[in-house]
Scaffold this motif. Structure first.
Motif, PDB file in Angstrom:
ATOM      1  N   SER A  32       0.840  -1.206   0.000  1.00 63.92           N
ATOM      2  CA  SER A  32       0.000   0.000   0.000  1.00 63.92           C
ATOM      3  C   SER A  32       0.872   1.252   0.000  1.00 63.92           C
ATOM      4  CB  SER A  32      -0.945   0.005   1.204  1.00 63.92           C
ATOM      5  OG  SER A  32      -1.913  -1.014   1.087  1.00 63.92           O
ATOM      6  N   SER A  33       1.888   1.254  -0.851  1.00 68.02           N
ATOM      7  CA  SER A  33       2.849   2.353  -0.912  1.00 68.02           C
ATOM      8  C   SER A  33       3.024   2.818  -2.347  1.00 68.02           C
ATOM      9  CB  SER A  33       4.193   1.926  -0.321  1.00 68.02           C
ATOM     10  OG  SER A  33       4.078   1.693   1.073  1.00 68.02           O
ATOM     11  N   SER A  34       3.407   4.076  -2.507  1.00 71.29           N
ATOM     12  CA  SER A  34       3.518   4.646  -3.851  1.00 71.29           C
ATOM     13  C   SER A  34       4.838   5.372  -4.033  1.00 71.29           C
ATOM     14  CB  SER A  34       2.353   5.625  -4.101  1.00 71.29           C
ATOM     15  OG  SER A  34       2.445   6.750  -3.233  1.00 71.29           O
ATOM     16  N   HIS A  35       5.208   5.505  -5.297  1.00 71.02           N
ATOM     17  CA  HIS A  35       6.461   6.141  -5.681  1.00 71.02           C
ATOM     18  C   HIS A  35       7.628   5.488  -4.941  1.00 71.02           C
ATOM     19  CE1 HIS A  35       3.510   9.149  -7.024  1.00 71.02           C
ATOM     20  NE2 HIS A  35       4.400   9.366  -7.987  1.00 71.02           N
ATOM     21  N   VAL A  36       7.897   4.250  -5.366  1.00 70.09           N
ATOM     22  CA  VAL A  36       8.941   3.420  -4.760  1.00 70.09           C
ATOM     23  C   VAL A  36       9.969   3.083  -5.831  1.00 70.09           C
ATOM     24  CG1 VAL A  36       9.440   1.272  -3.540  1.00 70.09           C
ATOM     25  CG2 VAL A  36       7.228   2.420  -3.184  1.00 70.09           C
ATOM     26  N   ARG A  37      11.238   3.213  -5.487  1.00 68.75           N
ATOM     27  CA  ARG A  37      12.299   2.788  -6.402  1.00 68.75           C
ATOM     28  C   ARG A  37      13.185   1.780  -5.683  1.00 68.75           C
ATOM     29  NH1 ARG A  37      14.734   7.393  -7.653  1.00 68.75           N
ATOM     30  NH2 ARG A  37      16.788   7.101  -6.701  1.00 68.75           N
ATOM     31  N   ILE A  38      13.305   0.597  -6.273  1.00 71.97           N
ATOM     32  CA  ILE A  38      14.162  -0.472  -5.748  1.00 71.97           C
ATOM     33  C   ILE A  38      15.233  -0.721  -6.795  1.00 71.97           C
ATOM     34  CG2 ILE A  38      14.245  -2.891  -5.031  1.00 71.97           C
ATOM     35  CD1 ILE A  38      11.193  -2.588  -4.398  1.00 71.97           C
ATOM     36  N   GLU A  39      16.508  -0.564  -6.434  1.00 73.16           N
ATOM     37  CA  GLU A  39      17.549  -0.658  -7.454  1.00 73.16           C
ATOM     38  C   GLU A  39      18.840  -1.215  -6.886  1.00 73.16           C
ATOM     39  OE1 GLU A  39      17.971   3.313  -8.902  1.00 73.16           O
ATOM     40  OE2 GLU A  39      19.047   4.020  -7.128  1.00 73.16           O
ATOM     41  N   ASP A  40      19.565  -1.926  -7.738  1.00 73.89           N
ATOM     42  CA  ASP A  40      20.911  -2.406  -7.428  1.00 73.89           C
ATOM     43  C   ASP A  40      20.937  -3.225  -6.143  1.00 73.89           C
ATOM     44  OD1 ASP A  40      22.278  -1.059  -9.664  1.00 73.89           O
ATOM     45  OD2 ASP A  40      21.678   0.764  -8.626  1.00 73.89           O
ATOM     46  N   CYS A  41      19.991  -4.148  -6.025  1.00 71.54           N
ATOM     47  CA  CYS A  41      19.903  -4.984  -4.828  1.00 71.54           C
ATOM     48  C   CYS A  41      20.195  -6.443  -5.174  1.00 71.54           C
ATOM     49  CB  CYS A  41      18.520  -4.873  -4.185  1.00 71.54           C
ATOM     50  SG  CYS A  41      18.174  -3.230  -3.490  1.00 71.54           S
ATOM     51  N   TYR A  42      20.768  -7.166  -4.216  1.00 70.97           N
ATOM     52  CA  TYR A  42      21.091  -8.583  -4.349  1.00 70.97           C
ATOM     53  C   TYR A  42      20.388  -9.313  -3.218  1.00 70.97           C
ATOM     54  CZ  TYR A  42      23.874 -12.888  -4.450  1.00 70.97           C
ATOM     55  OH  TYR A  42      24.281 -14.200  -4.521  1.00 70.97           O
ATOM     56  N   ILE A  43      19.545 -10.288  -3.564  1.00 67.42           N
ATOM     57  CA  ILE A  43      18.691 -10.928  -2.564  1.00 67.42           C
ATOM     58  C   ILE A  43      18.769 -12.438  -2.710  1.00 67.42           C
ATOM     59  CG2 ILE A  43      16.343 -11.155  -1.675  1.00 67.42           C
ATOM     60  CD1 ILE A  43      15.750  -8.362  -2.868  1.00 67.42           C
ATOM     61  N   VAL A  44      19.063 -13.112  -1.612  1.00 67.93           N
ATOM     62  CA  VAL A  44      18.950 -14.561  -1.502  1.00 67.93           C
ATOM     63  C   VAL A  44      17.995 -14.825  -0.351  1.00 67.93           C
ATOM     64  CG1 VAL A  44      20.138 -16.745  -1.142  1.00 67.93           C
ATOM     65  CG2 VAL A  44      21.327 -14.854  -2.294  1.00 67.93           C
ATOM     66  N   SER A  45      16.881 -15.519  -0.625  1.00 64.74           N
ATOM     67  CA  SER A  45      15.865 -15.616   0.421  1.00 64.74           C
ATOM     68  C   SER A  45      15.091 -16.921   0.323  1.00 64.74           C
ATOM     69  CB  SER A  45      14.894 -14.435   0.338  1.00 64.74           C
ATOM     70  OG  SER A  45      13.960 -14.619  -0.709  1.00 64.74           O
ATOM     71  N   GLY A  46      14.286 -17.158   1.361  1.00 64.16           N
ATOM     72  CA  GLY A  46      13.411 -18.319   1.392  1.00 64.16           C
ATOM     73  C   GLY A  46      12.015 -18.015   0.901  1.00 64.16           C
ATOM     74  N   ASP A  47      11.814 -16.840   0.335  1.00 62.12           N
ATOM     75  CA  ASP A  47      10.510 -16.483  -0.223  1.00 62.12           C
ATOM     76  C   ASP A  47      10.743 -15.479  -1.342  1.00 62.12           C
ATOM     77  OD1 ASP A  47       7.640 -16.055  -0.500  1.00 62.12           O
ATOM     78  OD2 ASP A  47       7.444 -16.734   1.564  1.00 62.12           O
ATOM     79  N   ASP A  48       9.705 -14.746  -1.749  1.00 59.46           N
ATOM     80  CA  ASP A  48       9.834 -13.830  -2.878  1.00 59.46           C
ATOM     81  C   ASP A  48      10.945 -12.800  -2.623  1.00 59.46           C
ATOM     82  OD1 ASP A  48       7.545 -15.045  -4.083  1.00 59.46           O
ATOM     83  OD2 ASP A  48       6.265 -13.799  -2.810  1.00 59.46           O
ATOM     84  N   CYS A  49      11.728 -12.508  -3.651  1.00 63.91           N
ATOM     85  CA  CYS A  49      12.753 -11.480  -3.496  1.00 63.91           C
ATOM     86  C   CYS A  49      12.127 -10.099  -3.379  1.00 63.91           C
ATOM     87  CB  CYS A  49      13.731 -11.544  -4.664  1.00 63.91           C
ATOM     88  SG  CYS A  49      14.812 -12.997  -4.586  1.00 63.91           S
ATOM     89  N   VAL A  50      11.170  -9.802  -4.231  1.00 64.06           N
ATOM     90  CA  VAL A  50      10.362  -8.582  -4.112  1.00 64.06           C
ATOM     91  C   VAL A  50       8.906  -8.987  -4.234  1.00 64.06           C
ATOM     92  CG1 VAL A  50       9.758  -6.361  -5.156  1.00 64.06           C
ATOM     93  CG2 VAL A  50      12.162  -7.079  -5.051  1.00 64.06           C
ATOM     94  N   ALA A  51       8.085  -8.564  -3.290  1.00 58.78           N
ATOM     95  CA  ALA A  51       6.650  -8.868  -3.345  1.00 58.78           C
ATOM     96  C   ALA A  51       5.881  -7.575  -3.106  1.00 58.78           C
ATOM     97  CB  ALA A  51       6.278  -9.909  -2.290  1.00 58.78           C
ATOM     98  N   ILE A  52       5.085  -7.196  -4.084  1.00 61.74           N
ATOM     99  CA  ILE A  52       4.299  -5.968  -3.988  1.00 61.74           C
ATOM    100  C   ILE A  52       2.906  -6.336  -3.497  1.00 61.74           C
ATOM    101  CG2 ILE A  52       3.410  -3.984  -5.259  1.00 61.74           C
ATOM    102  CD1 ILE A  52       5.793  -4.411  -7.200  1.00 61.74           C
ATOM    103  N   LYS A  53       2.442  -5.638  -2.459  1.00 66.46           N
ATOM    104  CA  LYS A  53       1.209  -6.011  -1.779  1.00 66.46           C
ATOM    105  C   LYS A  53       0.367  -4.770  -1.507  1.00 66.46           C
ATOM    106  CE  LYS A  53       3.563  -9.891   0.505  1.00 66.46           C
ATOM    107  NZ  LYS A  53       2.727 -11.003  -0.007  1.00 66.46           N
ATOM    108  N   SER A  54      -0.924  -4.998  -1.129  1.00 67.38           N
ATOM    109  CA  SER A  54      -1.782  -3.861  -0.770  1.00 67.38           C
ATOM    110  C   SER A  54      -2.977  -4.307   0.065  1.00 67.38           C
ATOM    111  CB  SER A  54      -2.266  -3.128  -2.031  1.00 67.38           C
ATOM    112  OG  SER A  54      -3.103  -3.973  -2.807  1.00 67.38           O
ATOM    113  N   MET A  93      -5.919   1.296  -0.206  1.00 76.33           N
ATOM    114  CA  MET A  93      -4.687   2.022  -0.524  1.00 76.33           C
ATOM    115  C   MET A  93      -3.850   1.199  -1.479  1.00 76.33           C
ATOM    116  SD  MET A  93      -2.718   3.924   2.602  1.00 76.33           S
ATOM    117  CE  MET A  93      -1.445   4.962   1.926  1.00 76.33           C
ATOM    118  N   PRO A  94      -3.755   1.580  -2.750  1.00 73.51           N
ATOM    119  CA  PRO A  94      -2.998   0.770  -3.710  1.00 73.51           C
ATOM    120  C   PRO A  94      -1.493   0.924  -3.551  1.00 73.51           C
ATOM    121  CG  PRO A  94      -3.839   2.737  -4.775  1.00 73.51           C
ATOM    122  CD  PRO A  94      -4.408   2.735  -3.383  1.00 73.51           C
ATOM    123  N   SER A  95      -0.766  -0.047  -4.059  1.00 73.12           N
ATOM    124  CA  SER A  95       0.660   0.113  -4.326  1.00 73.12           C
ATOM    125  C   SER A  95       0.795   0.519  -5.785  1.00 73.12           C
ATOM    126  CB  SER A  95       1.411  -1.189  -4.063  1.00 73.12           C
ATOM    127  OG  SER A  95       1.681  -1.357  -2.689  1.00 73.12           O
TER     128      SER A  95
END
Length: 469
Positions: free
Chosen positions: A251-273, A284-286
């Motif tokens: 539920s967030s707006s105007h987001v910039r995600i850049e130059d990231c390295y992710i190793v995880s047990g779930d989604d690396c990036v998950a957009i939610k609302s 409230m949308p994302s």
């Protein structure tokens, strides 16, 4: 583009400039030249991607902090933030975390504030559960993600803040999550696990140049917030650790995600609302989200996921220059009857994938619900999804795309995609139900529900407009 070039330059100079500020040096060497940093510069430290010096700087040691990895520093962090809060209206404050291992329970940040970690600083999350307050569930979820009722506070948090920086010269925040994962698997937790970083109802957020380790669950969770930059973050967790999502704008707006390295047990990036009737009520949308130059390893989950909690809507997401190795799926949309909301105007181009179960995945029957009060007539709308310029190798199945009966996912465009199947790939390279769209230059050829526009058509759009941060 010029704005992209400026943003890269700002990100690359962030660690150096903020480190020098933390050291309270007036004259510094930058880009081979001696540069004078004037004291007392006012204004937002995050506006436009630039970082300016805070007026007041303090060290955690000034408040009795002990970096031995054993002594609790919870009181020291609370005292330091409270002290620096008085300068929010006068140029802001910076808390410097020196080299050492700083054990602490959760603490909140304040307005016009920078938390900066020395390169050899480690903030360690305490395993003493007495130090973890229980807080209310998010209104757009109605309950915790793990359990009904409340949730443990996040390690670093804050609400209704403006102009917040969490950064370091690649300093580390370690959630010591094994303790939480074990208790979660054994059913010993009464409340939902806390996140490493959660900022709520906040504006002008910069999170950069840090390593995040072993979060109890999600790593970075901006919620009900805006104007957010998350840059040059390394996130590491065991690939079978439960729900250790990397970055989850919610539920967030105007987001910039850049130059990231992710190793995880779930989604690396998950957009939610938000989740079902609770997300619909908050509404409230994302939206207006850029993801670029992301590298992901997640054998059990997606590189980029949209949902499953998407009941407030997700729109205008742009992702490009994405690399993934040994991950479950490249792009995944997760939704279900009862969610309501929408996922629309999603643009992805330039993915390089190696060793995947699926390149594309859409699930219209992702049945996880917070309770049985959801509206069975709340049908999500999925439309305007564009994927282009994708190369994938060693893939078990190109796509598993399944919409909702009588409410198909529409306007899906797939172009310039080449997939090399694994030696033991599934016989059916695509599976599709209740989806429709167009394709161009896709190998292996997609389902018949994707009308072929010809190899040279290039029908999939990607916006050329820019966001303002």
């Amino acid at each position: 583009m010029e704005w992209q070039r400026r943003n890269r330059i700002a990100s690359q100079t962030l660690a150096l400039c903020i480190a020098l500020m933390a050291a309270s040096m007036e004259t510094v060497e930058c880009a081979g030249r001696s540069v004078h940093l004037p004291g007392g510069s006012a204004g937002s430290a995050t506006r436009g991607g630039a970082v300016r010096q805070r007026t007041h700087t303090a060290s955690l040691k000034d408040f009795g902090g002990v970096g031995d990895g054993i002594t609790s520093n919870t009181k020291a962090f609370h005292a330091a933030v409270a002290h620096l809060a008085q300068f929010a209206g006068g140029g802001g404050g910076m808390l410097f975390v020196p080299a050492g291992r700083w054990l602490t329970g959760p603490f909140n940040l304040t307005n016009s504030f920078t938390l900066f970690l020395h390169r050899d600083a480690v903030i360690l999350a305490t395993q003493d559960m007495i130090e973890w307050p229980v807080i209310d569930p998010l209104p757009s979820y109605g309950r915790g993600r793990d359990h009904s009722g409340g949730r443990y506070s996040s390690l670093i948090g804050g609400s209704h803040l403006t102009d917040v920086v969490i950064a370091g010269d690649n300093g580390t925040i370690d959630g010591q999550g094994a303790f939480w994962w074990k208790n979660f698997h054994e059913g010993k937790l009464k409340y939902t696990r806390g996140y490493l970083i959660e900022l709520m109802h906040s504006d002008q957020i910069l999170i950069s140049n840090l390593t995040l380790l072993n979060s109890p669950t999600w790593n970075i969770h901006p919620v009900y917030s805006s104007n957010i930059v998350i840059s040059q973050i390394t996130i590491l967790a065991p690939v079978h650790s439960p729900n250790t999502d990397g970055i989850n704008p919610d539920s967030s707006s105007h987001v910039r995600i850049e130059d990231c390295y992710i190793v995880s047990g779930d989604d690396c990036v998950a957009i939610k609302s938000g989740w079902d009737e609770y997300g619909i009520a908050v509404g409230m949308p994302s939206q207006h989200i850029i993801i670029q130059r992301l590298t992901c390893i997640s054998p059990t989950s997606a590189v980029i996921a949209l949902g499953s909690e998407m009941s407030g809507g997700i729109q205008d997401v742009r992702a490009e220059d994405i690399t993934a190795i040994d991950s479950e799926s490249g792009i995944r949309i997760k939704t279900a009857v009862g969610r309501g909301g929408y996922v629309k105007d999603i643009f992805v181009r330039g993915m390089n994938l190696n060793t995947m179960k699926w390149v594309f995945r859409m699930d219209g029957n992702y049945k996880s619900h917070p309770d049985n009060k959801y509206d069975p007539h709340a049908i999500p709308v999925i439309k305007g999804i564009s994927y282009s310029n994708i190369i994938a190798k060693n893939v078990k199945q190109v796509a598993s795309l399944h919409g909702i009966p009588n409410a198909p996912f529409t306007g899906i465009c797939i172009s310039n995609v080449t997939v090399q199947l694994a030696a033991k790939a599934r016989k059916q390279t695509w599976t599709c139900t209740d989806v429709e769209g167009v394709s161009s230059g896709v190998t292996p050829a997609p389902c018949a529900s994707f009308r072929d526009q010809g190899a040279g058509a290039n029908p999939c759009p990607f916006p050329t407009g820019r966001f303002t941060y």
